[in-house]
Design an enzyme around this catalytic site. Sequence first.
Site, PDB file in Angstrom:
ATOM      1  N   ASN A 147      -3.037   0.750 -10.475  1.00  0.00           N
ATOM      2  CA  ASN A 147      -2.203  -0.145  -9.679  1.00  0.00           C
ATOM      3  C   ASN A 147      -2.670  -1.592  -9.715  1.00  0.00           C
ATOM      4  O   ASN A 147      -1.879  -2.512  -9.571  1.00  0.00           O
ATOM      5  CB  ASN A 147      -2.145   0.342  -8.221  1.00  0.00           C
ATOM      6  N   CYS A 322      -3.694  -2.156  -0.154  1.00  0.00           N
ATOM      7  CA  CYS A 322      -4.546  -1.547   0.857  1.00  0.00           C
ATOM      8  C   CYS A 322      -5.854  -2.294   1.048  1.00  0.00           C
ATOM      9  O   CYS A 322      -6.511  -2.103   2.060  1.00  0.00           O
ATOM     10  CB  CYS A 322      -4.826  -0.098   0.486  1.00  0.00           C
TER      11      CYS A 322
HETATM   12  N1  PLP Z   1      -1.468   5.795  -5.587  1.00  0.00           N
HETATM   13  C1  PLP Z   1      -1.291   4.603  -6.182  1.00  0.00           C
HETATM   14  C2  PLP Z   1      -1.732   4.428  -7.601  1.00  0.00           C
HETATM   15  C3  PLP Z   1      -0.709   3.555  -5.497  1.00  0.00           C
HETATM   16  O1  PLP Z   1      -0.538   2.372  -6.106  1.00  0.00           O
HETATM   17  C4  PLP Z   1      -0.313   3.750  -4.145  1.00  0.00           C
HETATM   18  C5  PLP Z   1       0.260   2.622  -3.361  1.00  0.00           C
HETATM   19  O2  PLP Z   1      -0.158   1.502  -3.473  1.00  0.00           O
HETATM   20  C6  PLP Z   1      -0.510   5.010  -3.570  1.00  0.00           C
HETATM   21  C7  PLP Z   1      -1.089   6.014  -4.319  1.00  0.00           C
HETATM   22  C8  PLP Z   1      -0.101   5.291  -2.154  1.00  0.00           C
HETATM   23  O3  PLP Z   1       1.289   5.310  -2.032  1.00  0.00           O
HETATM   24  P1  PLP Z   1       1.995   5.340  -0.606  1.00  0.00           P
HETATM   25  O4  PLP Z   1       1.438   4.181   0.163  1.00  0.00           O
HETATM   26  O5  PLP Z   1       3.438   5.194  -0.903  1.00  0.00           O
HETATM   27  O6  PLP Z   1       1.673   6.626   0.045  1.00  0.00           O
END
Ligand code: PLP
Length: 378
Positions: A147, A322
Amino acid sequence: MIYFDYNATAPVMREAREAWLSVTEKLGGNPSSMHQAGTRAAIVLAEAREKLAAFLGCHPLDLVWTSGATEANNTVMHHFAARLAPTERVFVSAIEHPCVDESSKFYFGKRVKTIPVTREGVVDLDWLTSELADARPGLVAVMAANNETGVLQPWREILAICQAYDIPFFTDAVQYLGKQPGKGLGDCSYVSGAAHKFGGPRGVGFLKVPHRSQLTPLLLGGKQEGGRRAGTENVPIIAAMIAALEMREKQMFRSEHLLRKVWRDNFEAQFLRALPGATILGQNQPRLWNTVSALMPEGDRKSQWVVRLDKAGFAVSTGSACTTGKEEPSHVLSAMGYKSAQAMRAVRFSAGWETYEADWEALLKAILKVHADMQHKG
Ligand code: PLP
């Protein structure tokens, strides 16, 4: 406002909004109810399952709807914590999203072995191959695309090694799905996805589990999803998620899609020419077509970039959403071997399907102006 934060959340696309509204207006029943209203909702749910299964290449009943990827990823760790012997280890890559990273540490503590990544942000396949030849962990977890950097991970190769040793392989495909064709992901034992990263609504996602296997549910108190996830399914947002994915799967096979990467690459080339001292992370690796993760020139702090570009009309990010707000270097950049002071200069520009060449050009202009202002005013 020109939006360059698609990896945090993509705007909800028209097709998804329309699907949500149509299902909300026409199908008010609970899919678990026996009457006609319930049956109609259950049919929409079954159709959505079939479509998603076709995109991933798995059986429709392998799919469990969730409230998003955080729930799906926590469920995987929860399930393996209940299933594995107390001495069994899990291998988790160093660049996973915190919802994989933290939940694996919560459930397994010191039994987590971290899979290292290279300076370019790719999982070290040589390391993993040689470790797996000796050790037989109970689970291997490596995301499909990162991400923060957009770097694609060699999930197909890892899957093949895990299959050879009969080790379950879990991939978080949140950033991959909708940007890359989903086909083949269904061969992984566990796969997670979230609608809001590809133009669906927030708060909905899925987990693909091995066919006909039991899943230790995270949420108890209902027989929905074959007893694998309790709670009434939110049919309208599930329909909206699938409508969005359907569009994305079509869009990526149109010729104009190739231009999106060209515009991003042109931006990067001009950016590096105009800003001596800047670096693009993972630049020489296969990457998502939409992501630019840059270390800004020395002396320029990332939080200032985000605020100043926001004032100039551009939404960008310091890394994963996050970690925003905490002035801590990203664990992804640390794993790639960047020092804290370097990692603090990282800014992420993540484009989308509605981003055009002119938007990249406008962003570059704004960056140069902010850079000049910072140097002038300090
Ligand atoms: N995994 C990845 C690679 C992400 O980029 C994200 C969100 O930023 C998540 C998991 C978590 O997703 P959600 O906040 O929709 O539960």
